[in-house]
Scaffold this motif. Structure first.
Motif, PDB file in Angstrom:
ATOM      1  N   PRO A  76       0.833  -1.204   0.000  1.00 55.84           N
ATOM      2  CA  PRO A  76       0.000   0.000   0.000  1.00 55.84           C
ATOM      3  C   PRO A  76       0.872   1.260   0.000  1.00 55.84           C
ATOM      4  CG  PRO A  76       0.021  -0.985   2.196  1.00 55.84           C
ATOM      5  CD  PRO A  76       0.789  -1.916   1.293  1.00 55.84           C
ATOM      6  N   VAL A  77       0.563   2.168  -0.904  1.00 56.33           N
ATOM      7  CA  VAL A  77       1.262   3.456  -0.973  1.00 56.33           C
ATOM      8  C   VAL A  77       0.242   4.516  -0.568  1.00 56.33           C
ATOM      9  CG1 VAL A  77       2.531   5.078  -2.421  1.00 56.33           C
ATOM     10  CG2 VAL A  77       2.714   2.612  -2.846  1.00 56.33           C
ATOM     11  N   PHE A  78       0.405   5.062   0.639  1.00 54.82           N
ATOM     12  CA  PHE A  78      -0.571   6.010   1.165  1.00 54.82           C
ATOM     13  C   PHE A  78      -0.199   7.419   0.713  1.00 54.82           C
ATOM     14  CE2 PHE A  78      -2.119   8.464   5.055  1.00 54.82           C
ATOM     15  CZ  PHE A  78      -3.384   8.641   4.526  1.00 54.82           C
ATOM     16  N   CYS A  79      -1.074   8.013  -0.085  1.00 56.88           N
ATOM     17  CA  CYS A  79      -0.808   9.336  -0.663  1.00 56.88           C
ATOM     18  C   CYS A  79      -1.419  10.472   0.145  1.00 56.88           C
ATOM     19  CB  CYS A  79      -1.317   9.382  -2.097  1.00 56.88           C
ATOM     20  SG  CYS A  79      -0.501   8.173  -3.187  1.00 56.88           S
ATOM     21  N   GLY A  80      -1.996  10.141   1.288  1.00 58.24           N
ATOM     22  CA  GLY A  80      -2.520  11.169   2.175  1.00 58.24           C
ATOM     23  C   GLY A  80      -3.949  11.545   1.855  1.00 58.24           C
ATOM     24  N   PHE A  81      -4.297  12.750   2.249  1.00 59.74           N
ATOM     25  CA  PHE A  81      -5.655  13.260   2.053  1.00 59.74           C
ATOM     26  C   PHE A  81      -5.575  14.302   0.932  1.00 59.74           C
ATOM     27  CE2 PHE A  81      -5.152  11.636   6.299  1.00 59.74           C
ATOM     28  CZ  PHE A  81      -6.227  10.756   6.392  1.00 59.74           C
ATOM     29  N   VAL A  82      -5.879  13.846  -0.265  1.00 63.55           N
ATOM     30  CA  VAL A  82      -5.675  14.625  -1.488  1.00 63.55           C
ATOM     31  C   VAL A  82      -6.886  14.471  -2.394  1.00 63.55           C
ATOM     32  CG1 VAL A  82      -3.151  14.385  -1.398  1.00 63.55           C
ATOM     33  CG2 VAL A  82      -4.514  12.682  -2.636  1.00 63.55           C
ATOM     34  N   PRO A  83      -7.028  15.335  -3.408  1.00 61.82           N
ATOM     35  CA  PRO A  83      -8.146  15.195  -4.341  1.00 61.82           C
ATOM     36  C   PRO A  83      -8.129  13.862  -5.080  1.00 61.82           C
ATOM     37  CG  PRO A  83      -7.150  17.369  -4.544  1.00 61.82           C
ATOM     38  CD  PRO A  83      -6.252  16.568  -3.647  1.00 61.82           C
ATOM     39  N   THR A  84      -9.307  13.356  -5.371  1.00 65.35           N
ATOM     40  CA  THR A  84      -9.414  12.129  -6.151  1.00 65.35           C
ATOM     41  C   THR A  84      -8.642  12.211  -7.469  1.00 65.35           C
ATOM     42  OG1 THR A  84     -11.542  11.558  -5.156  1.00 65.35           O
ATOM     43  CG2 THR A  84     -11.034  10.556  -7.276  1.00 65.35           C
ATOM     44  N   PRO A  85      -8.779  13.295  -8.257  1.00 66.20           N
ATOM     45  CA  PRO A  85      -8.027  13.346  -9.519  1.00 66.20           C
ATOM     46  C   PRO A  85      -6.518  13.412  -9.331  1.00 66.20           C
ATOM     47  CG  PRO A  85      -9.190  15.405  -9.133  1.00 66.20           C
ATOM     48  CD  PRO A  85      -9.704  14.438  -8.135  1.00 66.20           C
ATOM     49  N   ALA A  86      -6.050  13.961  -8.213  1.00 66.79           N
ATOM     50  CA  ALA A  86      -4.606  13.976  -7.961  1.00 66.79           C
ATOM     51  C   ALA A  86      -4.094  12.559  -7.753  1.00 66.79           C
ATOM     52  CB  ALA A  86      -4.287  14.842  -6.741  1.00 66.79           C
ATOM     53  N   LEU A  87      -4.846  11.763  -6.978  1.00 66.56           N
ATOM     54  CA  LEU A  87      -4.478  10.365  -6.775  1.00 66.56           C
ATOM     55  C   LEU A  87      -4.497   9.610  -8.097  1.00 66.56           C
ATOM     56  CD1 LEU A  87      -4.039   7.840  -4.892  1.00 66.56           C
ATOM     57  CD2 LEU A  87      -6.535   7.608  -4.921  1.00 66.56           C
ATOM     58  N   ALA A  88      -5.568   9.780  -8.870  1.00 60.78           N
ATOM     59  CA  ALA A  88      -5.699   9.050 -10.136  1.00 60.78           C
ATOM     60  C   ALA A  88      -4.574   9.424 -11.095  1.00 60.78           C
ATOM     61  CB  ALA A  88      -7.056   9.354 -10.765  1.00 60.78           C
ATOM     62  N   ASP A  89      -4.275  10.703 -11.208  1.00 63.25           N
ATOM     63  CA  ASP A  89      -3.224  11.160 -12.124  1.00 63.25           C
ATOM     64  C   ASP A  89      -1.876  10.549 -11.741  1.00 63.25           C
ATOM     65  OD1 ASP A  89      -2.316  12.813 -14.311  1.00 63.25           O
ATOM     66  OD2 ASP A  89      -1.426  14.141 -12.830  1.00 63.25           O
ATOM     67  N   TRP A  90      -1.573  10.532 -10.454  1.00 66.81           N
ATOM     68  CA  TRP A  90      -0.299   9.976  -9.973  1.00 66.81           C
ATOM     69  C   TRP A  90      -0.231   8.479 -10.245  1.00 66.81           C
ATOM     70  CZ3 TRP A  90       1.571   6.492  -6.320  1.00 66.81           C
ATOM     71  CH2 TRP A  90       2.923   6.641  -5.956  1.00 66.81           C
ATOM     72  N   ALA A  91      -1.320   7.770  -9.962  1.00 67.07           N
ATOM     73  CA  ALA A  91      -1.326   6.313 -10.138  1.00 67.07           C
ATOM     74  C   ALA A  91      -1.321   5.924 -11.614  1.00 67.07           C
ATOM     75  CB  ALA A  91      -2.537   5.711  -9.426  1.00 67.07           C
ATOM     76  N   PHE A  92      -2.091   6.639 -12.444  1.00 69.98           N
ATOM     77  CA  PHE A  92      -2.107   6.340 -13.881  1.00 69.98           C
ATOM     78  C   PHE A  92      -0.698   6.476 -14.468  1.00 69.98           C
ATOM     79  CE2 PHE A  92      -6.765   7.975 -14.479  1.00 69.98           C
ATOM     80  CZ  PHE A  92      -7.235   6.886 -13.760  1.00 69.98           C
ATOM     81  N   ALA A  93       0.013   7.520 -14.041  1.00 73.00           N
ATOM     82  CA  ALA A  93       1.354   7.768 -14.591  1.00 73.00           C
ATOM     83  C   ALA A  93       2.315   6.642 -14.252  1.00 73.00           C
ATOM     84  CB  ALA A  93       1.902   9.091 -14.065  1.00 73.00           C
ATOM     85  N   ARG A  94       2.027   5.900 -13.186  1.00 68.96           N
ATOM     86  CA  ARG A  94       2.897   4.807 -12.748  1.00 68.96           C
ATOM     87  C   ARG A  94       2.333   3.438 -13.079  1.00 68.96           C
ATOM     88  NH1 ARG A  94       3.413   9.302 -10.520  1.00 68.96           N
ATOM     89  NH2 ARG A  94       5.434  10.056  -9.720  1.00 68.96           N
ATOM     90  N   GLY A  95       1.159   3.420 -13.688  1.00 67.89           N
ATOM     91  CA  GLY A  95       0.556   2.159 -14.088  1.00 67.89           C
ATOM     92  C   GLY A  95       0.218   1.244 -12.936  1.00 67.89           C
TER      93      GLY A  95
END
Length: 484
Positions: A76-95
């Motif tokens: 699990p990589v905990f990205c904190g309390f952030v906007p949903t699109p910020a999480l999605a953008d970060w994860a998509f970029a890393r596949g």
């Protein structure tokens, strides 16, 4: 799924906080990962990103989800309390897959988990594969209430906010909003600080407003009377060029002009798509018809309500070679299917709802003028939405039976008799793409639809001005209240 009361759909798992026990959240997360393994989209040993909104129940649910990821062999990589699109953008970029613990705009007695594949949202075609998963749980780990006996703490936060800020500054430039005075209504939105950071980095002078310690269910499709009053008062007091905000998980925008009037999400979507120079636009059937009437786009595609339907249609438009493609929902969330290049700068595709792009694109398009001037250049079409809360499924089903007699000829006569008097003209078209959408000879529209996220009936209306749209909405809901 049958026993917990926590339903699953393309918005993920959602339900009352009391029903979303650790056991339920753990099982849903495990089922999602089992599906990805089966689909060869993820393997044990891989990473899974997770983040959450600011509801009181979110940290507990995140801990249960992280436990499920570990037990599935993942990291699990905990990205904190952030906007949903910020999480999605970060994860998509890393596949890598990701999940967001959020109930979006609904009250905090409810919560949810939204799941993402490594490169995009879960679509309708994925639902059967997830819901048929069988999850075996170690009974020794759970209390009688379905809570974990000893959940491990969440991992240290992996910060991702800087990349989300850079996404917009790198494309629009650090002077894009220079000289603009913008208020940010922060309330309890998870993106309240990053929105201030982005607008400031673009050159604006930003004033945070209305920060709240308790959760406030801001719904961008049905703005509360108190939020309407707040925006007008702030605009008058501070002389802002605009006021910006988002919903709870910051994937749906709110933007008000210099008078403090909040723009409708489907109007903001048109302003954004036009500012970005898109040639093909996808939007649900509930959105304002000004997207067709403004003549700015080569193609407009209409879908059922929900981002998975918008994404599927955007994918089809891309495959059809329709140029730069994007979409938006009536709530204002904007989805970008195509990367955009401008003056040597690139904005990457982000095919999930985003609140920041429509806010920034509209403000940049306004230049040294006002948002009101942009709006005045659009056809005079105004939408309004309201809802009946506590509209249980049985009541919704009874309404559908009343609205739609089996005989189609009788159906038209029946609906014309019921709603033409309040619309002021005869019924000309019935659209059953999603709910019941009625168009009348004077171009007014009444659209009734049961919400997929909460027990409520949504009513969308469209007319030639704000007063007419609002009165049409009130009258339509009054008709509904008399029959069910």
């Amino acid at each position: 799924m049958q026993q917990s009361g926590v339903a699953f759909g393309t918005s993920g798992a959602r339900g009352l906080v009391t029903a979303m026990t650790d056991r339920v959240c753990y099982a849903y997360t495990t089922g999602f990962l089992q599906f990805l393994i089966e689909d060869e989209a993820w393997q044990p040993g891989g990473r899974v990103a997770l983040a959450g909104d600011l509801r009181p129940s979110t940290p507990r649910i995140l801990a249960a989800c992280a436990e499920a990821i570990r037990d599935a062999g993942g990291e699990p990589v905990f990205c904190g309390f952030v906007p949903t699109p910020a999480l999605a953008d970060w994860a998509f970029a890393r596949g890598i897959p990701s999940l967001m613990v959020t109930g979006s705009h609904i009250p905090d007695d409810r919560n949810g988990i939204k799941f993402y594949r490594p490169h995009g949202e879960i679509l309708k075609a994925d639902e059967p594969g997830i819901t048929r998963q069988v999850v075996d749980l170690d009974r020794t780990r759970w209390t009688a209430e379905g809570m974990l006996d000893a959940p491990r703490p969440l991992p240290e936060i992996t910060p991702i906010g800087a990349g989300y800020v850079a996404r917009y500054v790198d494309f629009f430039g650090d002077t894009a909003l220079q000289g603009r005075r913008i208020g940010v209504y922060q309330h309890s939105a998870v993106g309240r600080d990053v929105l201030v950071e982005i607008l400031t980095a673009l050159g604006a002078t930003v004033t945070p407003l209305g920060r709240a310690e308790r959760f406030i269910p801001v719904d961008t499709e049905a703005v509360r009377a108190e939020d309407i009053a707040l925006a007008r008062n702030w605009a008058e007091r501070h002389g802002f060029d605009a006021i910006a905000s988002t919903d709870g998980d910051s994937d749906r925008p709110l933007l008000a002009d210099h008078t403090g009037e909040w723009l409708r999400g489907d109007v903001l979507g048109v302003l954004c798509a036009r500012a970005l120079g898109l040639s093909s636009v996808v939007t649900p059937v509930s959105s304002n018809t000004l997207v067709e009437k403004c003549g700015a786009f080569a193609r407009v595609h209409r879908t059922r309500i929900g981002s998975p339907f918008v994404i599927a249609a955007m994918d089809a438009a891309l495959a059809n070679g329709e140029g730069a493609v994007g979409g938006y929902e009536a709530n204002g969330g904007f989805l970008l299917a195509s990367p955009l290049d401008r003056a040597g700068r690139r904005l990457g595709a982000l095919p999930t709802r985003d609140a920041v792009l429509p806010i920034v694109a509209a403000l940049v398009a306004a230049g040294s003028g006002t948002l009101r001037e942009l709006l005045d250049g659009l056809p005079p079409r105004v939408t309004f939405s309201d809802r009946i809360e506590a509209f249980v499924p049985e009541r919704r089903d009874a309404l559908m039976v009343w609205l739609l007699p089996e005989d189609e000829a009788a159906r038209h006569v029946h609906l014309d008799a019921a709603f033409a008097p309040v619309a002021g003209a005869g019924l000309t078209a019935i659209d059953l793409t999603d709910g019941v959408r009625l168009t009348f000879a004077n171009a007014r529209v009444i659209h009734l639809r049961g919400s997929g996220n909460a027990p409520e009936l949504r009513c969308y209306t469209e007319a030639e001005d704000q007063g007419a749209a609002q009165e049409l909405n009130r009258a339509a809901l009054e008709v509904v209240a008399t029959v069910v």
